[in-house]
Design an enzyme around this catalytic site. Structure first.
Site, PDB file in Angstrom:
ATOM      1  N   ALA A  59       4.065 -27.959  -8.906  1.00 43.04           N
ATOM      2  CA  ALA A  59       4.052 -29.049  -7.923  1.00 43.04           C
ATOM      3  C   ALA A  59       5.460 -29.285  -7.388  1.00 43.04           C
ATOM      4  O   ALA A  59       6.448 -28.979  -8.056  1.00 43.04           O
ATOM      5  CB  ALA A  59       3.520 -30.335  -8.550  1.00 43.04           C
ATOM      6  N   TYR A  60       5.516 -29.837  -6.191  1.00 43.39           N
ATOM      7  CA  TYR A  60       6.770 -30.345  -5.626  1.00 43.39           C
ATOM      8  C   TYR A  60       6.812 -31.819  -5.991  1.00 43.39           C
ATOM      9  O   TYR A  60       6.052 -32.626  -5.454  1.00 43.39           O
ATOM     10  CB  TYR A  60       6.770 -30.149  -4.113  1.00 43.39           C
ATOM     11  CG  TYR A  60       8.059 -30.557  -3.415  1.00 43.39           C
ATOM     12  CD1 TYR A  60       8.964 -29.604  -2.981  1.00 43.39           C
ATOM     13  CD2 TYR A  60       8.366 -31.900  -3.188  1.00 43.39           C
ATOM     14  CE1 TYR A  60      10.141 -29.969  -2.336  1.00 43.39           C
ATOM     15  CE2 TYR A  60       9.540 -32.275  -2.564  1.00 43.39           C
ATOM     16  CZ  TYR A  60      10.414 -31.307  -2.129  1.00 43.39           C
ATOM     17  OH  TYR A  60      11.574 -31.673  -1.498  1.00 43.39           O
ATOM     18  N   TYR A 125       5.026 -37.268  -0.108  1.00 44.90           N
ATOM     19  CA  TYR A 125       4.622 -36.717  -1.408  1.00 44.90           C
ATOM     20  C   TYR A 125       3.183 -37.089  -1.738  1.00 44.90           C
ATOM     21  O   TYR A 125       2.373 -36.227  -2.109  1.00 44.90           O
ATOM     22  CB  TYR A 125       5.563 -37.235  -2.492  1.00 44.90           C
ATOM     23  CG  TYR A 125       5.063 -36.989  -3.899  1.00 44.90           C
ATOM     24  CD1 TYR A 125       5.139 -35.723  -4.467  1.00 44.90           C
ATOM     25  CD2 TYR A 125       4.503 -38.025  -4.658  1.00 44.90           C
ATOM     26  CE1 TYR A 125       4.669 -35.494  -5.754  1.00 44.90           C
ATOM     27  CE2 TYR A 125       4.039 -37.796  -5.937  1.00 44.90           C
ATOM     28  CZ  TYR A 125       4.120 -36.535  -6.484  1.00 44.90           C
ATOM     29  OH  TYR A 125       3.639 -36.305  -7.757  1.00 44.90           O
TER      30      TYR A 125
END
Length: 282
Positions: A59-60, A125
């Site tokens: 994941a970022y 996000y």
């Protein structure tokens, strides 16, 4: 059971690889082995390993950085998940993907959020993670598990570690008095994931957090008690801390659905004690 784990070098991925090693054939996959943003590479990679399950821990996670680099966040948290989902479906495997409490706006504060509550992401996000949830759900047998405020693992970079290290060294530490969370110990998340797979529980969306809720200030006080050290906690409010990305202020998640399939998550206090008893010896 053969399990392929992407993001195997990260906080949650490392815990899953370590805890599953004696129970399954685990294939840990880091970015060096597979760039999950290379959509053309994913399907042949998955097919070549022929796993029963693919668990995506990649994941970022730079919440504020995503505001400046939205394409990077969307590429990793959404488009890569879509490519993984297609590869997993083509291989006939099950897919596990992890979401986040950030998909909610955190303004209600009336009760912990359930899987039935409507998401309302407030940042790049959060939006990218919600897209990833939707793409993961395209796999016929999928588990999308929302986790929150992860702690544990070998990296020791969580907010819990930051607070514990400051308390051990006698330094003042700033903590939110008005941000409510349900922390998630990576070992407990890994074990709950295993139970879902092992028991063949119905697929779908689950909240996978430790039981109970707490403010960060209350959590810091508990860390102080467990460590047996004096606390120098500085209470701060969310409004007083400038952040590029908006965080959900009330982010408690209900894991009642997980309990409904027979998986009882330990309390966050119990999880914290178990983690700190190990990390204090390292």
């Amino acid at each position: 059971m053969k399990i392929l784990v992407t993001g195997a070098g990260g906080q949650l991925g490392t815990a899953i690889v370590e805890r599953y090693a004696s129970r399954a054939e685990v294939i840990p996959v880091t970015r060096a082995a597979l760039d999950i943003t290379d959509s053309a590479a994913i399907e042949p990679f998955v097919a070549g390993h022929a796993p029963d399950v693919v668990i995506n821990c990649a994941a970022y996670n730079d919440v504020d950085g995503a505001e400046d680099h939205p394409i990077d966040a969307i590429r990793v948290n959404a488009l890569a998940v879509r490519a993984l989902a297609r590869g997993v479906a083509a291989a006939g495997a099950a897919f596990v993907h992890y979401g986040t409490d950030f998909v909610f706006d955190g303004v209600s504060g009336a009760r912990p959020y359930t899987e039935e509550d409507e998401p309302a992401p407030q940042s790049v996000y959060a939006s990218s993670k919600l897209l990833g949830e939707w793409f993961a759900s395209d796999v016929p047998r999928h588990y999308v598990l929302r986790v929150e405020s992860l702690f544990g693992g070998s990296t020791r970079r969580s907010s819990v570690d930051r607070i514990a290290d400051a308390l051990r060294s006698g330094q003042p530490t700033r903590v939110f008095v008005d941000r409510t969370v349900t922390p998630s110990f990576v070992n407990d998340v890994a074990d709950a994931t295993w139970r879902l797979l092992e028991t063949g529980a119905p697929g779908g969306l689950y909240h996978c957090v430790n039981s109970g809720m707490t403010t960060w200030f209350e959590l810091a006080e508990e860390i102080s008690r467990v460590l047996g050290v004096a606390s120098q906690l500085v209470p701060v409010k969310v409004v007083d801390v400038p952040m590029k990305a908006r965080r959900p202020q009330y982010a408690a998640l209900s894991n009642a659905k997980l309990a409904g399939v027979g998986i009882q998550m330990p309390s966050w206090q119990d999880a914290l004690r178990r983690y700190l008893s190990v990390s204090s010896k390292q």
